[in-house]
Enzyme design. Sequence first.
Site: not given
Length: 381
Positions: A24, A106, A127, A155, A251, A275, A278
């Site tokens: 992951y 996060s 974030q 983000t 971001k 990212h 990703r």
Amino acid sequence: MIISSASDYREAARRRVPPFMFHYADGGSYAEQTLARNVSDLENIALRQRVLKDMSELDTSIELFGEKLSMPTILAPVGACGMYARRGEVQAAQAADNKGVPFTLSTVSICPIEEVAPAIKRPMWFQLYVLKDRGFMKNALERAKAAGCSTLVFTVDMPTPGARYRDMHSGMSGPYKEIRRVLQGFTHPFWAYDVGIKGKPHTLGNVSTYMGRQIGLDDYIGWLTENFDPSISWKDLEWIREFWEGPMVIKGILDPEDAKDAVRFGADGIVVSNHGGRQLDGVLSSARALPPIADAVKGDIKIIADSGIRNGLDIVRMLALGADATMLGRAFVYALGAEGRQGVENMLDIFKKEMHVAMTLTSNRTIADIKPEALVDLSKL
């Protein structure tokens, strides 16, 4: 195993963490071409060695948004860090705090804001994604403010999730994922005990607090997919700019025009980022995207760069390409998965030592001294 460089932590994490969690973090989207280019494009940038300069007084510290950082890096927001070490977000935040750099929590962390913030002395960053559930976004912002978070990282490169095929093979998603994870736990007993048993609850702390029910790892991808908002535009962010009084960083910027829009919007900073490879495979590496963005907005907004940074030399390369600071994602997750807080602290020490060597041998005493001239223009050779 012997840890002599940050790359060793990747192998150590691969051994300790079950495949569904290792891949992951380690994997990217589609064929992972951008993931590979993020690393190779940085590796292929030649530093310009200069000698016989007085480098006895060298300083890696910077000031960013009113904060003093011991080195120009921030631990990036990474989802589910609490699955790499017991209450992993707390351990990573404490490591960053001890080494004098910010930690970014996060939205989809295991440990909620209210657990991480009191565990450290310096304010953490937070974030946030743009989500359909604006009530959740407002709730998260209110909680971040109440916890004393200093900087908001917004983000914007996930209006829809990327196709991460590796996750299907590893057990993070795909058929029989639950039983595959259980079997992997049996083959990784130390992780199963330290994280799987003693690290509970394995819920998305920030989301569960708002929802009033546990949102676990099995619900993780589904909840995100359901709540990502493909209709977002700059106008949708205006209420957040009004609500959030502190520094705000956008971001997921890869194009100079988007960087200019961020300046017009009134953002305090941007993160030049794909990212970590990703999201959309095939886009530019951050190292390739950074120079034209710096040409367009350097001095008008703070530029942070991530994606592909694997050592302290890469940090110097990013600074020479035009960044004011960098973010580390996978690098710290590998260290966290391998050795918890101590691993992250050691990784940051390694990066700082590597920066010292690179700055000394390129004759740059301070971070402000690092300019494009620190790189070799290979096109002229």
